[in-house]
Design an enzyme around this catalytic site. Sequence first.
Site, PDB file in Angstrom:
ATOM      1  N   ASP A 145      78.968  54.951  18.348  1.00  0.00           N
ATOM      2  CA  ASP A 145      79.746  54.630  19.535  1.00  0.00           C
ATOM      3  C   ASP A 145      80.660  53.438  19.306  1.00  0.00           C
ATOM      4  OD1 ASP A 145      78.737  56.647  21.065  1.00  0.00           O
ATOM      5  OD2 ASP A 145      77.348  55.412  22.217  1.00  0.00           O
ATOM      6  N   LYS A 167      83.671  56.284  23.293  1.00  0.00           N
ATOM      7  CA  LYS A 167      84.418  56.519  24.522  1.00  0.00           C
ATOM      8  C   LYS A 167      84.888  55.184  25.075  1.00  0.00           C
ATOM      9  CE  LYS A 167      81.424  60.417  25.878  1.00  0.00           C
ATOM     10  NZ  LYS A 167      80.300  60.199  24.988  1.00  0.00           N
ATOM     11  N   MET A 282      79.282  47.445  32.489  1.00  0.00           N
ATOM     12  CA  MET A 282      80.555  48.160  32.668  1.00  0.00           C
ATOM     13  C   MET A 282      81.144  47.889  34.056  1.00  0.00           C
ATOM     14  SD  MET A 282      79.232  51.765  30.975  1.00  0.00           S
ATOM     15  CE  MET A 282      77.752  51.755  32.013  1.00  0.00           C
TER      16      MET A 282
END
Length: 367
Positions: A145, A167, A282
């Site tokens: 990732d 991502k 996030m």
Amino acid sequence: MALSGGLPSSTPPIQSRNPNPSTQRKVFTINCSSDSLKASPFTEKHSIERYQRDSWVYKTQLPQPSCSCQLPSDQDFVRDYDIAMQLPELKKLLEVLREKRRNENGGERKGPGNVFLVGTGPGDPELLTVKALRVIERADLLLYDRLVSNDVLNLVGPNANLLYVGKTAGYHSRTQEEIHELLVSFAEAGATVVRLKGGDPLVFGRGGEEMDFLQQQGIEVKVIPGITAASGIAAELGIPLTHRGVATSVRFLTGHSRKGGTDPLFVAANAADPDSTLVVYMGLSTLPSLASKLMHHGLPDNTPAAAIERGTTPQQRIVFAELKDLADEIATNQLVSPSLIIIGKVVALSPLWPHAMKETSSLIESR
């Protein structure tokens, strides 16, 4: 004036088994300054380190089919064909692994290989577990990732292949469904497949979805936990997430909604507890809305808070502020993802808090 300083490490650094990956794998030659290589520990979309590691994938191009005939409906064939069209070198690697498996077993069919979901911690390679390090070193293929730091990737064995599947907001190098199919295909070929995830794979890492999918396909999945960002970064800053007489509980929230939007944090009414610590993953884009809701539901506006960009890495940056000012301070200092937000009275227990409150700038740079 920004404070500079850090929290020295008391343990010797892990020695990379692969200190110079470009000399052990065939890679494209890219001329760049040393500063650009050190700009970020994270393997983002345009990272030169990521491009070099993944260059084996792009060596050849498979010709597009010229006929309009219908493809066979066999699920294995369709999956292999899709992989071949997207990443020709993956097709070659699958064939090599299958041939190797047939030779080792005298042509007999054997069960699938193993898939490991491995948490790599918040960024500092010294926070890897011993078990994670062992699995990383013996993997055939590693899917990693964006939040897996370059220092961690440098520990990968020289014969392994790496594939970036990270991502970011608005950009997915691979869909979640494509990642599922890659994991299944290589496991069925007998490979030892490692899915590297920043932090802990089962804490806002979608590890549960991948585990469920693989188990439905009859693939054995082993999870190796990592130090989640909340624990690793809080420890780095000297913030106890719980503390007797100050915080009796801790709550992890995500700032992302499955449907997108700027206000997914409908839990604010229950989360506005002055005796609890909130950790938001996030959450940069949704913090203004969250902070407003928390204060509306009774959390004092002077509650200590911190936002930490790239925690536990040499590029770490920290903003300390009271809750009512945190969003403005983040914007002023231009913090970017990945960043973690900690809200609660325990933030004031950090040895850095009084220094930050005395300075004209709330920003603390470096470790």
